[in-house]
Motif scaffolding. Structure first.
Motif, PDB file in Angstrom:
ATOM      1  N   PHE A 124       0.567  -1.581  -0.258  1.00  0.00           N
ATOM      2  CA  PHE A 124      -0.419  -0.264  -0.076  1.00  0.00           C
ATOM      3  C   PHE A 124       0.809   1.452  -0.379  1.00  0.00           C
ATOM      4  O   PHE A 124       0.040   2.496  -0.283  1.00  0.00           O
ATOM      5  N   THR A 125       1.893   1.777   0.258  1.00  0.00           N
ATOM      6  CA  THR A 125       2.702   1.637   0.815  1.00  0.00           C
ATOM      7  C   THR A 125       4.515   2.220  -0.476  1.00  0.00           C
ATOM      8  O   THR A 125       4.452   1.004  -1.165  1.00  0.00           O
ATOM      9  N   ASP A 126       4.789   3.166  -0.860  1.00  0.00           N
ATOM     10  CA  ASP A 126       5.629   3.635  -1.414  1.00  0.00           C
ATOM     11  C   ASP A 126       5.369   3.038  -3.215  1.00  0.00           C
ATOM     12  O   ASP A 126       6.236   1.956  -3.649  1.00  0.00           O
ATOM     13  N   LEU A 127       4.405   3.876  -3.588  1.00  0.00           N
ATOM     14  CA  LEU A 127       4.009   3.419  -4.902  1.00  0.00           C
ATOM     15  C   LEU A 127       4.115   4.347  -5.598  1.00  0.00           C
ATOM     16  O   LEU A 127       3.911   5.744  -4.987  1.00  0.00           O
ATOM     17  N   PRO A 128       4.236   4.804  -6.965  1.00  0.00           N
ATOM     18  CA  PRO A 128       4.259   5.622  -7.677  1.00  0.00           C
ATOM     19  C   PRO A 128       2.617   6.528  -7.819  1.00  0.00           C
ATOM     20  O   PRO A 128       1.447   6.339  -6.712  1.00  0.00           O
ATOM     21  N   SER A 129       2.994   7.591  -8.217  1.00  0.00           N
ATOM     22  CA  SER A 129       1.548   8.603  -7.817  1.00  0.00           C
ATOM     23  C   SER A 129       0.658   7.813  -8.221  1.00  0.00           C
ATOM     24  O   SER A 129       0.554   8.094  -9.411  1.00  0.00           O
ATOM     25  N   GLY A 130      -0.511   8.554  -7.631  1.00  0.00           N
ATOM     26  CA  GLY A 130      -1.765   7.707  -8.243  1.00  0.00           C
ATOM     27  C   GLY A 130      -2.425   6.013  -8.023  1.00  0.00           C
ATOM     28  O   GLY A 130      -3.408   5.757  -8.630  1.00  0.00           O
ATOM     29  N   ILE A 131      -1.588   5.715  -7.736  1.00  0.00           N
ATOM     30  CA  ILE A 131      -1.622   3.692  -7.412  1.00  0.00           C
ATOM     31  C   ILE A 131      -1.343   3.741  -5.668  1.00  0.00           C
ATOM     32  O   ILE A 131      -0.481   4.482  -5.013  1.00  0.00           O
ATOM     33  N   MET A 132      -2.561   3.433  -5.413  1.00  0.00           N
ATOM     34  CA  MET A 132      -2.342   3.098  -4.087  1.00  0.00           C
ATOM     35  C   MET A 132      -2.877   0.920  -3.501  1.00  0.00           C
ATOM     36  O   MET A 132      -2.500   1.329  -2.186  1.00  0.00           O
ATOM     37  N   LEU A 133      -1.827   0.171  -4.626  1.00  0.00           N
ATOM     38  CA  LEU A 133      -2.821  -0.766  -3.956  1.00  0.00           C
ATOM     39  C   LEU A 133      -1.994  -1.794  -4.809  1.00  0.00           C
ATOM     40  O   LEU A 133      -1.822  -1.423  -6.286  1.00  0.00           O
ATOM     41  N   GLU A 134      -0.922  -2.209  -5.028  1.00  0.00           N
ATOM     42  CA  GLU A 134      -0.661  -3.340  -5.579  1.00  0.00           C
ATOM     43  C   GLU A 134      -0.136  -5.055  -5.035  1.00  0.00           C
ATOM     44  O   GLU A 134      -0.210  -4.838  -4.263  1.00  0.00           O
ATOM     45  N   ASN A 135      -0.836  -5.162  -6.426  1.00  0.00           N
ATOM     46  CA  ASN A 135      -0.664  -7.052  -5.711  1.00  0.00           C
ATOM     47  C   ASN A 135       0.567  -8.270  -6.370  1.00  0.00           C
ATOM     48  O   ASN A 135       0.697  -7.642  -7.737  1.00  0.00           O
ATOM     49  N   ARG A 136       1.122  -9.281  -5.536  1.00  0.00           N
ATOM     50  CA  ARG A 136       1.847  -9.686  -6.900  1.00  0.00           C
ATOM     51  C   ARG A 136       1.053 -10.819  -6.900  1.00  0.00           C
ATOM     52  O   ARG A 136       0.680 -11.237  -5.541  1.00  0.00           O
ATOM     53  N   ALA A 137       1.170 -11.822  -8.015  1.00  0.00           N
ATOM     54  CA  ALA A 137       0.386 -13.202  -7.568  1.00  0.00           C
ATOM     55  C   ALA A 137       1.105 -13.935  -8.734  1.00  0.00           C
ATOM     56  O   ALA A 137       1.244 -13.655  -9.772  1.00  0.00           O
ATOM     57  N   THR A 168      -5.351   1.489  -8.985  1.00  0.00           N
ATOM     58  CA  THR A 168      -5.329   3.767  -9.010  1.00  0.00           C
ATOM     59  C   THR A 168      -6.328   3.510  -8.522  1.00  0.00           C
ATOM     60  O   THR A 168      -7.027   3.500  -7.657  1.00  0.00           O
ATOM     61  N   ASP A 169      -6.567   5.087  -8.240  1.00  0.00           N
ATOM     62  CA  ASP A 169      -7.146   6.313  -7.048  1.00  0.00           C
ATOM     63  C   ASP A 169      -8.132   5.868  -7.455  1.00  0.00           C
ATOM     64  O   ASP A 169      -9.540   6.123  -6.702  1.00  0.00           O
ATOM     65  N   ASP A 225     -14.814   3.130 -25.493  1.00  0.00           N
ATOM     66  CA  ASP A 225     -14.386   4.218 -26.587  1.00  0.00           C
ATOM     67  C   ASP A 225     -13.344   4.852 -26.095  1.00  0.00           C
ATOM     68  O   ASP A 225     -12.698   5.479 -26.870  1.00  0.00           O
ATOM     69  N   ALA A 226     -13.122   5.705 -24.800  1.00  0.00           N
ATOM     70  CA  ALA A 226     -12.695   6.356 -24.503  1.00  0.00           C
ATOM     71  C   ALA A 226     -11.363   6.889 -24.418  1.00  0.00           C
ATOM     72  O   ALA A 226     -11.250   5.532 -23.939  1.00  0.00           O
ATOM     73  N   VAL A 227     -10.386   7.237 -24.696  1.00  0.00           N
ATOM     74  CA  VAL A 227      -9.005   7.449 -24.344  1.00  0.00           C
ATOM     75  C   VAL A 227      -9.044   7.525 -23.245  1.00  0.00           C
ATOM     76  O   VAL A 227      -8.191   8.482 -22.051  1.00  0.00           O
ATOM     77  N   PRO A 228      -7.708   6.361 -22.667  1.00  0.00           N
ATOM     78  CA  PRO A 228      -7.571   6.477 -21.287  1.00  0.00           C
ATOM     79  C   PRO A 228      -6.364   7.901 -20.838  1.00  0.00           C
ATOM     80  O   PRO A 228      -5.615   8.520 -21.915  1.00  0.00           O
ATOM     81  N   HIS A 229      -6.935   8.286 -19.864  1.00  0.00           N
ATOM     82  CA  HIS A 229      -5.912   9.438 -19.664  1.00  0.00           C
ATOM     83  C   HIS A 229      -5.156   9.588 -18.482  1.00  0.00           C
ATOM     84  O   HIS A 229      -4.352  10.464 -18.139  1.00  0.00           O
ATOM     85  N   GLN A 230      -4.560   8.586 -18.308  1.00  0.00           N
ATOM     86  CA  GLN A 230      -4.035   8.516 -17.227  1.00  0.00           C
ATOM     87  C   GLN A 230      -2.418   8.018 -17.740  1.00  0.00           C
ATOM     88  O   GLN A 230      -2.044   6.843 -18.785  1.00  0.00           O
ATOM     89  N   GLU A 231      -1.228   8.326 -17.008  1.00  0.00           N
ATOM     90  CA  GLU A 231      -0.063   7.691 -17.628  1.00  0.00           C
ATOM     91  C   GLU A 231       0.561   6.647 -17.028  1.00  0.00           C
ATOM     92  O   GLU A 231      -0.257   6.533 -16.186  1.00  0.00           O
TER      93      GLU A 231
END
Length: 230
Positions: free
Chosen positions: A172-185, A204-205, A219-225
């Motif tokens: 939940f921590t030390d992640l890039p801006s806008g990312i609030m959770l990382e899972n590995r599996a 993401t948030d 069909d919308a274009v993704p807006h997040q880098e």
């Protein structure tokens, strides 16, 4: 010779002793005040750091919900009014990540390792970003063809009933801006239990608000880098 002491005066020999006593007391008081301030500052900093380290209730709720199913896509799909789609970013991953994947999958040196770096979208919102590192020779020909186009989420292409998930860790921590959770599996085939995919999934948030159903266009274009490499 008799020393004359005037009435109302203080003998001079007592003044240095008094001032030394006062100076000593003042020094001790200042030392204790400084010590108290340092301790108070430390406690406040530690408390603030502890609060920052705690994941938000929304993040823990999402993590718990994702843990209930083998397919992350299927979990997200429950809260999206339109089909979850994959947006292929590239087919690259750091060399260290590829080594970790090969080790986790018990891959032989000659087995080919495919990489998909994608964003998963609900309409125009990026809900997650994933690195799918997998061994194509351990998949069906149909799954390989479906994954080749890059627009189908990994779990959907394989079919949730065809694999099980071994969760490695959540962060939940030390992640890039806008990312609030990382899972590995690791994903395993249900038929024989063989590992075939190593996944890193970052949420993401926007995914925090998955409780709200949205009527959006796929069909919308993704807006997040894209986030930085894991």
């Amino acid at each position: 010779m008799t020393e004359t002491i005037h009435k109302g005066s203080v003998p001079s020999y007592g003044e240095p002793r008094l001032w030394r006593c006062l100076s000593f007391c003042r020094s001790r008081i200042l030392t204790r005040v400084r010590l108290f301030c340092c301790l108070a500052g430390y406690v406040m900093a530690a408390t603030a750091q502890a609060h920052e380290a705690l994941p938000s209730p929304s993040a823990t709720t999402l993590a718990h919900e994702l843990a209930q199913r083998d397919s992350a896509t299927a979990t997200l799909q429950q809260h999206c009014a339109t089909p979850i789609t994959a947006h292929l970013l590239d087919r690259k991953a750091p060399a260290t990540l590829q080594q970790d994947a090969r080790l986790a999958l018990n891959a032989t040196p000659t087995e080919k390792l495919e990489i998909r770096h994608v964003q998963l979208l609900c309409g125009g919102e990026v809900w997650s970003e994933a690195w799918n590192l997998y061994l194509p020779d351990r998949l069906t020909s149909q799954a390989r063809r479906t994954l080749a186009n890059g627009h189908t989420p990994f779990g959907k292409a394989i079919g949730e009933s065809n694999f099980s998930r071994q969760r490695l860790n959540s962060r939940f921590t030390d992640l890039p801006s806008g990312i609030m959770l990382e899972n590995r599996a690791i994903l395993r085939r249900r038929t024989d239990g063989r590992n075939f995919a190593y996944l890193i999934e970052r949420y993401t948030d926007d995914a925090l608000d998955i409780r709200a159903w949205r009527e959006t266009s796929s069909d919308a274009v993704p807006h997040q880098e894209p986030a930085s490499a894991p």
